[in-house]
Motif scaffolding. Structure first.
Motif, short mmCIF file in Angstrom:
data_model
loop_
_atom_site.label_atom_id
_atom_site.label_comp_id
_atom_site.label_asym_id
_atom_site.label_seq_id
_atom_site.Cartn_x
_atom_site.Cartn_y
_atom_site.Cartn_z
N PRO A 32 8.92 19.79 44.75
CA PRO A 32 10.16 19.56 45.50
C PRO A 32 9.82 19.28 46.96
N GLN A 33 10.63 18.42 47.58
CA GLN A 33 10.29 17.96 48.93
C GLN A 33 10.14 19.10 49.93
N ASP A 34 11.03 20.11 49.85
CA ASP A 34 10.89 21.18 50.84
C ASP A 34 10.15 22.41 50.29
N GLY A 35 9.46 22.25 49.13
CA GLY A 35 8.54 23.28 48.66
C GLY A 35 9.16 24.54 48.12
N ARG A 36 10.45 24.51 47.85
CA ARG A 36 11.09 25.75 47.36
C ARG A 36 11.07 25.84 45.84
N ASP A 59 15.49 15.42 46.99
CA ASP A 59 14.90 15.25 45.65
C ASP A 59 15.86 14.50 44.72
N VAL A 60 17.13 14.85 44.82
CA VAL A 60 18.14 14.16 44.01
C VAL A 60 18.12 12.67 44.35
N ASP A 61 18.01 12.37 45.64
CA ASP A 61 17.99 10.98 46.07
C ASP A 61 16.78 10.25 45.48
N ARG A 62 15.64 10.91 45.50
CA ARG A 62 14.44 10.30 44.90
C ARG A 62 14.69 10.02 43.41
N ALA A 63 15.28 10.99 42.73
CA ALA A 63 15.50 10.86 41.29
C ALA A 63 16.49 9.73 40.99
N VAL A 64 17.53 9.64 41.78
CA VAL A 64 18.53 8.59 41.54
C VAL A 64 17.92 7.22 41.83
N ARG A 65 17.11 7.16 42.88
CA ARG A 65 16.48 5.86 43.17
C ARG A 65 15.52 5.46 42.04
N VAL A 181 19.26 8.15 33.42
CA VAL A 181 19.92 9.41 33.74
C VAL A 181 19.12 10.28 34.69
N VAL A 182 19.89 11.07 35.43
CA VAL A 182 19.33 12.20 36.20
C VAL A 182 20.02 13.44 35.65
N LEU A 183 19.24 14.33 35.06
CA LEU A 183 19.80 15.53 34.45
C LEU A 183 19.58 16.73 35.36
N LYS A 184 20.65 17.50 35.55
CA LYS A 184 20.51 18.75 36.31
C LYS A 184 20.79 19.90 35.35
N PRO A 185 19.74 20.62 34.90
CA PRO A 185 19.96 21.75 34.00
C PRO A 185 20.55 22.94 34.75
N ALA A 186 21.04 23.92 33.99
CA ALA A 186 21.61 25.11 34.62
C ALA A 186 20.49 25.94 35.25
N GLU A 187 20.87 26.65 36.30
CA GLU A 187 19.90 27.42 37.08
C GLU A 187 19.19 28.48 36.23
N THR A 188 19.93 29.13 35.30
CA THR A 188 19.32 30.23 34.56
C THR A 188 18.55 29.77 33.32
N VAL A 213 16.06 17.14 37.45
CA VAL A 213 16.01 17.82 38.75
C VAL A 213 16.62 19.20 38.59
N THR A 214 15.78 20.23 38.67
CA THR A 214 16.28 21.59 38.53
C THR A 214 16.82 22.08 39.87
N GLY A 215 17.68 23.10 39.78
CA GLY A 215 18.25 23.64 41.01
C GLY A 215 19.51 24.40 40.72
N ASP A 216 20.36 24.56 41.72
CA ASP A 216 21.60 25.30 41.52
C ASP A 216 22.82 24.41 41.80
#
Lengths: 478, 296
Positions: A32-36, A59-65, A181-188, A213-216
């Motif tokens: 991830p761009q900011d290392g978190r 990161d989302v922007d990278r994925a969409v591009r 597609v860009v998929l965002k799975p659930a955080e848990t 792209v994982t995240g919240d």
């Protein structure tokens, strides 16, 4: 004489799990761009399983591009039969790795292994198989003379209750129709989506066609707000769904929402009661009640109320709650501490409002998040537990006297995702089904799913359909 | 005649529930306990036209001591034979815990006059039968003459007195689960000590959903009267896996109180061999092979 008790029967497959997962963008795993990173845990014992990248807006922007580039360069131009080939490959890989994926799903989400093994994973594979078949036949889904076109980049946000299956519901039709597609799975519950990303990589899809792209919630919001996304498909809570609808109002973006529910499960006095009880048990305790279409409001004809309650009390005493990885477990772990607290809060409100609580007699494991199979009697339409979605193994039982009253009470909810009807009288079954305002009505059964059958809600349960030929329309323009 | 209203059964959900019970994983200690229990519940059966004294004596020897040299293996519950061979079985089993069961009432069709059925039963009892496996008149049941079915069971039960009466419904000929449930209710109300699925003489014998619907009838009977009656599954039960699946159905529908030979039986001939093979596998860690198991 020793009694015949089931010995522990733990699933023995150990899935491959990395210590740390990056984002899957443009066919590559990247940091991830900011290392978190954040931790995903096993809700059955609260032990950490892996570190997962926290995707930011950048990161989302990278994925969409990446998805846009893949759409323009590869996917939209590809012969539909070739697209199908890739989707079939994903389907086969899910089947081949079924046990491993089932274990992963159970570890990360808490659902019993028998459910992930027999339902989640096979049904996910079935969706890819089904939509792969559509990829080169899309003209036949359209009215004569119309030509199907893909939309572009689709942002897809899935919940934690059926992580891989919901990803399949979203990705399979989108790809078949020629979208990326860009998929965002659930955080848990990110792990099976990340395993799916591995499968996509091994299936050699052109880079960028599927990105994960994982995240919240903030990650999801960035995806919803991204300018180059043509369509958002969201499954989750009504509250978040409303926020997404507001965010997209006035934009060109398309939206489908599959949200909450408070399904009526109607049992008439002439129902086959033993089987109706099984339907009720399946309707509310399947996946610990973490089911948007759960039959969480039981409407019982008053004259059989006491008998139904007596039978249900006996039946829930036989449910086996415990280690989700044991093949004989019926009730696994609640998905997260937050969800457990929400269930506990609503149950307290039910008791405070005067409803009578019945719970399965069992000891809860010392660690992890667990809640016993429960139901309330003496529930009235004005109670919170009759109106709000609990999303846990808690059933509210109400009564009715006539079919009219059953339908009126069933429809008296802001939701409308599913409903169930139990009666041996076919004409009554059909009449009630016709008058219920719900996306799916199950007659003398419950929780039946098939890729060829559309699924979706009325009113606050959302709009748009997933599954079947209807599911294609959400990813095509004519 | 009973005033009990017919109970309906939904076939789709019944079969789904039976299938889900069939997925219980029975391993290690549970499997060992289950196998012992299954052996103790067997009615070791021979019902062939060519049955002879020698054949029955061999079977009785095996019933008492299924695996010579392995004293921990229990005897089976009973040996089940035709009426003419009851005396032989009785003699061969003298001094053991194994009971003698006899089919009767014009087995397997049940299509004789009531007097003939009663005489058949009386002869078996006179020869020493501890248990009678009677058949219902399926023709009468399917043509709607429930009273005839009911009255015949009442008459046979009256003749049996303390002799244990198992009533065979021949579920494979009844056509629907509704009918199986109705026949179960009739038999229990008429005085059957045990309701039994099949004769083993028709195409469809015991199946898990059939056993489940019969368990539901037994459970409701116990709830109604406070009295526990028994279940016997028969026909086509050949493997340990099948036997364990029936134990699971009984356990989860009726409860542990039913898991004993007084209330649960499996009518079988070759099942015992497979159970013994599985015991050897559990004890020795490998399959010894069919020739290490006495075949009788």
């Amino acid at each position: 004489m020793t009694t015949f008790e089931y010995a522990p029967a733990p699933e023995s497959v150990r899935p491959r799990i990395r210590e740390r997962y990056g984002l899957f963008i443009d066919g590559q795993w990247c940091a991830p761009q900011d290392g978190r990173y954040f931790e995903t845990i096993n809700p059955a014992n609260e032990a950490p399983i892996a570190q997962v990248a926290y995707g930011s807006a950048a990161d989302v922007d990278r994925a969409v591009r990446a998805a846009r580039k893949a759409y323009d360069k590869h996917w939209r131009k590809m012969k539909p039969a070739d697209r199908a080939k890739y989707i079939y490959r994903i389907a086969r890989a899910i089947t081949e790795r079924g046990r491993e994926l089932a274990v992963l799903e159970t570890m990360d989400g808490g659902k019993p292994i028998k459910e992930s093994r027999d339902f989640d994973i096979p049904t996910a594979a079935a969706h890819f198989f089904y939509y792969a078949g559509w990829a080169d036949k899309l003209e036949w889904a359209m009215r004569a003379g119309r030509t199907p076109h893909a939309l572009g980049v689709c942002g897809q946000i899935v919940p934690w209750n059926f992580p891989l299956l919901m990803a399949a519901w979203k990705i399979a039709p989108a790809l078949a129709c020629g979208n990326t597609v860009v998929l965002k799975p659930a955080e848990t519950t990110p792990l099976t989506a990340l395993a799916l990303a591995q499968i996509v990589q091994e299936a050699d899809l052109p880079p960028g066609v599927v990105n994960v792209v994982t995240g919240d919630g903030a990650t999801g919001a960035a995806l919803v707000g991204h300018d180059d996304v043509e369509k958002i498909a969201f499954t989750g809570s009504t509250e978040v769904g409303k926020g997404i609808a507001r965010a997209l109002a006035g934009t060109r973006k398309r939206l489908t929402l599959e949200l909450g529910g408070k399904a009526a499960h109607i049992v008439f006095a002439d129902a086959p009661l033993d089987q109706a009880i099984e339907g009720v048990v399946n309707g509310i305790y399947f996946n610990q009640g973490h089911v948007c279409c759960a039959g969480s409001r039981l409407l019982v004809e008053e004259r059989v109320h006491d008998e139904v309650v007596a039978r249900l009390t006996e039946r829930i005493a036989t449910l086996r709650l415990g280690d989700p990885m044991d093949k004989n477990t019926d009730i696994g772990a609640i998905n997260s501490r937050a969800q457990l607290e929400k269930i506990e809060e609503l149950v307290r409100s039910g008791v405070a409002e005067g409803a009578a609580l019945v719970q399965q007699p069992c000891e809860l494991p010392g660690r992890g998040f667990f809640f016993p199979a429960s139901f309330f009697t003496n529930v009235h339409q004005s109670h919170r537990i009759a109106r709000e979605e609990i999303f846990g193994p808690v059933l509210s039982i109400l009564t009715f006297r006539t079919p009219d009253e059953a339908v009126e009470k069933a429809n008296n909810t802001p939701y409308g995702l599913s409903a169930g009807v139990w009666t041996e009288k076919g004409s009554k079954n059909m009449w009630v089904a016709q008058h219920l305002r719900a996306g799916v009505v199950w007659c003398n059964t419950f929780n039946q799913f098939d890729p060829s059958s559309p699924f979706g809600g009325y009113r606050e349960s959302g709009f748009g359909r997933e599954g079947g030929v209807h599911g294609l329309y959400e990813y095509l323009r004519a | 005649m009973t005033t009990l209203a017919p109970v309906t059964v939904d076939a789709v959900m019944l079969e789904a529930r039976a299938a889900s019970l069939g997925k219980r994983s029975i391993k290690n200690e549970a499997k060992r306990v289950g196998i012992d229990l299954a052996i103790r519940c067997i009615d070791l059966t021979t019902l062939e036209g060519k049955d002879s004294e020698g054949r029955v004596r061999s079977l009785c020897a095996k019933a008492v001591s299924p695996r010579p040299g392995w004293p921990s293996i229990p005897s089976v519950a009973a040996v089940c034979v035709y009426p003419n061979l009851v005396a032989v079985a009785k003699d061969a089993l003298r001094g053991s815990s194994v009971r003698v069961a006899s089919v009767a009432t014009a087995f397997p069709s049940g299509l004789s006059a009531l007097e003939v059925k009663l005489a058949d039963t009386a002869a078996a009892i006179a020869a020493g039968a501890d248990e009678i496996d009677m058949v219902i008149d399926r023709g009468a049941f399917l043509s709607g003459d429930e009273r005839k079915v009911f009255d015949e069971i009442v008459a046979v039960k009256a003749l049996c007195g303390p002799v244990h009466l198992k009533v065979i419904l021949e579920t494979g000929e009844l056509g629907t689960y509704d009918n199986i449930r109705r026949a179960s209710d009739l038999a229990l109300e008429a005085g059957a000590d045990v309701i039994k699925t099949s004769t083993g003489k028709v195409g469809t014998n015991a199946t898990p959903p059939t056993a489940l619907v019969m368990c539901e009838a037994l459970r409701d009977f116990a709830r109604r009267t406070g009295e526990r009656r028994g279940l016997k599954v028969a026909g086509g039960v050949r493997t340990t896996k099948q036997a364990l699946a029936y134990l699971v159905i009984v356990k989860e529908t009726l409860g542990d109180a039913w898991l004993n030979p007084d209330l649960f039986r499996i009518g079988a001939s070759s099942l015992l061999d497979d159970l013994l093979m599985q015991v050897e596998k559990l004890e020795l860690g490998h399959y010894a092979g069919a020739d290490y198991i006495p075949k009788d």
